[in-house]
Design a protein around this motif. Structure first.
Motif, PDB file in Angstrom:
ATOM      1  N   LEU A   1      41.049  27.387   8.406  1.00 20.02           N
ATOM      2  CA  LEU A   1      40.585  28.602   9.073  1.00 20.02           C
ATOM      3  C   LEU A   1      39.165  28.935   8.648  1.00 20.02           C
ATOM      4  CD1 LEU A   1      43.729  30.853   8.376  1.00 20.02           C
ATOM      5  CD2 LEU A   1      43.214  29.625  10.501  1.00 20.02           C
ATOM      6  N   THR A   2      38.427  29.580   9.524  1.00 19.05           N
ATOM      7  CA  THR A   2      37.114  30.108   9.136  1.00 19.05           C
ATOM      8  C   THR A   2      37.349  31.366   8.308  1.00 19.05           C
ATOM      9  OG1 THR A   2      36.914  31.580  11.041  1.00 19.05           O
ATOM     10  CG2 THR A   2      36.122  29.294  11.323  1.00 19.05           C
ATOM     11  N   PRO A   3      36.354  31.805   7.520  1.00 21.05           N
ATOM     12  CA  PRO A   3      36.523  33.057   6.759  1.00 21.05           C
ATOM     13  C   PRO A   3      36.861  34.244   7.664  1.00 21.05           C
ATOM     14  CG  PRO A   3      34.642  31.835   5.938  1.00 21.05           C
ATOM     15  CD  PRO A   3      35.105  31.120   7.175  1.00 21.05           C
ATOM     16  N   GLU A   4      36.281  34.276   8.855  1.00 23.12           N
ATOM     17  CA  GLU A   4      36.545  35.384   9.780  1.00 23.12           C
ATOM     18  C   GLU A   4      37.994  35.357  10.266  1.00 23.12           C
ATOM     19  OE1 GLU A   4      33.991  33.149  10.168  1.00 23.12           O
ATOM     20  OE2 GLU A   4      32.437  34.472   9.318  1.00 23.12           O
ATOM     21  N   GLN A   5      38.478  34.173  10.606  1.00 27.14           N
ATOM     22  CA  GLN A   5      39.867  34.050  11.059  1.00 27.14           C
ATOM     23  C   GLN A   5      40.833  34.460   9.941  1.00 27.14           C
ATOM     24  OE1 GLN A   5      39.635  29.889  12.062  1.00 27.14           O
ATOM     25  NE2 GLN A   5      39.620  30.289  14.283  1.00 27.14           N
ATOM     26  N   ALA A   6      40.550  34.002   8.735  1.00 28.11           N
ATOM     27  CA  ALA A   6      41.412  34.330   7.598  1.00 28.11           C
ATOM     28  C   ALA A   6      41.434  35.837   7.363  1.00 28.11           C
ATOM     29  CB  ALA A   6      40.934  33.603   6.346  1.00 28.11           C
ATOM     30  N   LYS A   7      40.278  36.470   7.425  1.00 29.21           N
ATOM     31  CA  LYS A   7      40.192  37.928   7.205  1.00 29.21           C
ATOM     32  C   LYS A   7      41.014  38.654   8.260  1.00 29.21           C
ATOM     33  CE  LYS A   7      36.887  41.683   6.745  1.00 29.21           C
ATOM     34  NZ  LYS A   7      35.467  42.090   6.788  1.00 29.21           N
ATOM     35  N   ASN A   8      40.896  38.250   9.519  1.00 27.84           N
ATOM     36  CA  ASN A   8      41.636  38.903  10.584  1.00 27.84           C
ATOM     37  C   ASN A   8      43.150  38.701  10.422  1.00 27.84           C
ATOM     38  OD1 ASN A   8      41.957  40.214  13.237  1.00 27.84           O
ATOM     39  ND2 ASN A   8      42.645  38.184  13.866  1.00 27.84           N
ATOM     40  N   LEU A   9      43.579  37.466  10.097  1.00 27.97           N
ATOM     41  CA  LEU A   9      45.000  37.174   9.989  1.00 27.97           C
ATOM     42  C   LEU A   9      45.654  37.804   8.749  1.00 27.97           C
ATOM     43  CD1 LEU A   9      44.904  33.458  11.147  1.00 27.97           C
ATOM     44  CD2 LEU A   9      45.881  35.398  12.387  1.00 27.97           C
ATOM     45  N   ARG A  10      44.833  38.183   7.768  1.00 30.94           N
ATOM     46  CA  ARG A  10      45.359  38.811   6.562  1.00 30.94           C
ATOM     47  C   ARG A  10      45.586  40.312   6.747  1.00 30.94           C
ATOM     48  NH1 ARG A  10      45.499  36.461   1.923  1.00 30.94           N
ATOM     49  NH2 ARG A  10      44.932  38.309   0.747  1.00 30.94           N
ATOM     50  N   LYS A  11      45.074  40.869   7.819  1.00 27.64           N
ATOM     51  CA  LYS A  11      45.218  42.316   8.068  1.00 27.64           C
ATOM     52  C   LYS A  11      46.687  42.636   8.336  1.00 27.64           C
ATOM     53  CE  LYS A  11      40.752  42.988  10.342  1.00 27.64           C
ATOM     54  NZ  LYS A  11      40.138  43.253  11.653  1.00 27.64           N
ATOM     55  N   ASP A  12      47.068  43.849   7.919  1.00 24.59           N
ATOM     56  CA  ASP A  12      48.402  44.363   8.287  1.00 24.59           C
ATOM     57  C   ASP A  12      48.280  44.951   9.690  1.00 24.59           C
ATOM     58  OD1 ASP A  12      49.578  43.739   5.852  1.00 24.59           O
ATOM     59  OD2 ASP A  12      48.878  45.598   4.937  1.00 24.59           O
ATOM     60  N   HIS A  13      48.948  44.329  10.643  1.00 24.40           N
ATOM     61  CA  HIS A  13      48.845  44.807  12.034  1.00 24.40           C
ATOM     62  C   HIS A  13      50.015  45.706  12.355  1.00 24.40           C
ATOM     63  CE1 HIS A  13      45.436  42.294  13.086  1.00 24.40           C
ATOM     64  NE2 HIS A  13      46.034  41.302  12.425  1.00 24.40           N
TER      65      HIS A  13
END
Length: 196
Positions: free
Chosen positions: A184-196
């Motif tokens: 994953l790119t850093p941006e993808q990882a940051k987004n996927l780590r969010k609590d949605h």
């Protein structure tokens, strides 16, 4: 079969082989004795019961795998490991322990937890980026052991026996490729780590 082994060790090795292939229920004392080249009475003399034999196999496999880990990681260093020399020793023990976990062995399950704890400590000291070291290590451990659970399907996909040196080497190279390159790119990882 190695003629240098004691009868007790031959029985243990035969049991590991048959328990791996057939499960604890599918391997009888008679089958194990035949595989080891001894009498059923000698199996009972050394181990008492199939459950005691299984416990001895679990303990041996667990201790030997930890011994191998110490030799390979702590003493040699991963950069010096020769997978071809590790495979003949590690693969039978790995497949046995996974089968034993699937059959409900407390010793094998405890080994899983010990491996998770070891991985958790390793991750903390080797720069792994996570806010949940326990989950990271548990998932990595399950992923690595999962290849043995799905061995038949994996061999079908690869067209190669994982018990062979070339198959085991290919499996380990795939692990290296996966673990050494971010998916994953850093941006993808940051987004996927969010609590949605």
């Amino acid at each position: 079969m190695n003629d240098d082994l004691t009868a007790r060790a031959r029985i243990r090795d035969a049991a590991i082989k048959l328990f791996t292939e057939r499960g604890i229920e599918g391997a009888s004392i008679r089958d194990i004795a035949t595989e080891a080249g001894v009498s059923s009475g000698l199996v009972r003399h050394h181990f008492g019961s199939k459950e005691a034999l299984r416990a001895a196999c679990d303990t041996y496999a667990r201790d030997r795998m930890f011994e191998l880990s110490r030799e390979l990681i702590d003493e040699q260093g991963l950069e010096n490991v020769n997978v071809g020399t590790v495979q003949p020793v590690a693969f039978p023990l790995q497949t046995y322990l996974v089968r034993s976990m699937m059959d409900g062995s407390e010793t094998a399950s405890a080994l899983f937890l010990q491996t998770v704890e070891y991985g958790e400590e390793w991750a903390k000291t080797h720069g792994v980026v996570t806010d949940d070291f326990r989950a990271w290590s548990a998932v990595i451990t399950a992923m690595k052991l999962g290849v043995y659970v799905l061995r038949e399907q994996l061999e079908l996909a690869l067209g190669e026996d994982l018990a062979s040196t070339s198959g085991y080497t290919r499996l380990n190279r795939a692990f290296v490729d996966i673990f050494s390159h971010p998916l994953l790119t850093p941006e993808q990882a940051k987004n996927l780590r969010k609590d949605h």
